[in-house]
Design an enzyme around this catalytic site. Sequence first.
Site, PDB file in Angstrom:
ATOM      1  N   ARG A  79      33.473  26.143  45.948  1.00 25.86           N
ATOM      2  CA  ARG A  79      32.885  25.511  44.974  1.00 25.86           C
ATOM      3  C   ARG A  79      31.480  26.178  44.253  1.00 25.86           C
ATOM      4  NH1 ARG A  79      31.344  19.369  46.340  1.00 25.86           N
ATOM      5  NH2 ARG A  79      31.015  20.386  48.492  1.00 25.86           N
ATOM      6  N   ASP A  80      31.458  27.465  44.732  1.00 18.28           N
ATOM      7  CA  ASP A  80      30.439  28.369  44.184  1.00 18.28           C
ATOM      8  C   ASP A  80      30.989  29.770  43.992  1.00 18.28           C
ATOM      9  OD1 ASP A  80      28.204  29.064  42.730  1.00 18.28           O
ATOM     10  OD2 ASP A  80      26.994  28.924  44.761  1.00 18.28           O
TER      11      ASP A  80
END
Length: 422
Positions: A79-80
């Site tokens: 997610r990053d």
Amino acid sequence: MNCFCCFHKDDLVGDADYGGQNMKKQSGGNDGKRTAQQAAQDVKVHSCRSWHQRVSIVAGAARGLEYLHEKANPHIVHRDIKSSNILIFGDGVAKIAEFDLSNESDMAARLHSSRILGTFSYHAPDEYAMTGQLSAKSDVYSFGVVLLELLTGRKPVDHTLPRGKQSLVTRCVDSGLGGDYPPEAVAKFAVVAALCVQYEDSFRPNMRTVVNAFQSFVESATATAAATPTKRTNYLFTPHAKAVAGICTVIQTNTSLCCKTLKHVPTNDPIELIRALAVAAESSVKNSVAFLSEIKPKHTSNATAAAAISSCEKNLKYALEDFTEFWKAAGKDVKTLAHNYFTCKKTLMSIMGYHWTCLDDIEDKSLLKEMEIGIGVGKNLSSDSYDVFNGLNTIFKTFGIKVKLNEEDTSPRPPPLSAYYY
């Protein structure tokens, strides 16, 4: 404080077993490690990252992300994913980073939360702005942006550029490579990146597919690096290629035949290249006439086919007569060509028309196909030559040729009717 954790199975991680208790925490400085973003900047400033090195970087990062998505227990959505969260070690090995492991309960909450994390410019617009949730396919999109960064050497979003051109997805190959890369491999690299950044997440590949693709890239890049130790100049970056492109881009349909025809003409002079295209067209029309003469005997039993072939042969001979008139009008210098511009263009249109007339009345599909193949090159090159003359104003502007084109007909005209009477 953020802790960097490099995941591996076999070659993916040094001292970590994700999902177990053994995780090496690296905090503070990077200890000699650099991010992919820094590597991309190095390419731009120092040109120190070759095509082979870039492929190796993304292949290593892809394996790390594949491990998180498909081999870790439980599966993990990062997610990053962004270039600054890919660590590059001294030996050029790239690994996924940026996990806060200071608190296991916080980590578990992070892994199972749908809360938006990460960096806006790396997120897929649909997940970020509409659904509010991220998935493994969201990581794939972010990884696609990283691929584009290493392909172009630029930031994911550049607000200094005009609107519509700020996103990295709209830009292409990094000039820092200096043309020193295999074009086919770059094209395949770009295809993988394009698939990763598809708007619909169902169209994006999983990381296993991406890893398999980049494994073939690594093998190909390694073989290329070993076979060609000296730097090669890519034809696309040469003055000759630019001259050819400046001419062929005015063609209304497929430009490939024009480019292929002019690629081996040994001059960068746009006027000479334009002449060379017309020479190739005339030569191909001569070949077309010879082709029609050859196939006539086998169609003598079919009166309709024989008539169509004879008619086409007659038309193409008229086209060759028009080429004679064209060369008279074109002259041997740019001023003569410009003065007789309209006449040249009109003559090329006539030549093009003779080719279309050849095929208009043929109803026999097999004969039509045979003739389309036989006269196709001459027909297409004649059409390309017309398009080039029709776009001559644009070509002259491209090359800075400051000669005005005469739009009046300068072709010889018959004497007035009164001349025939006493």
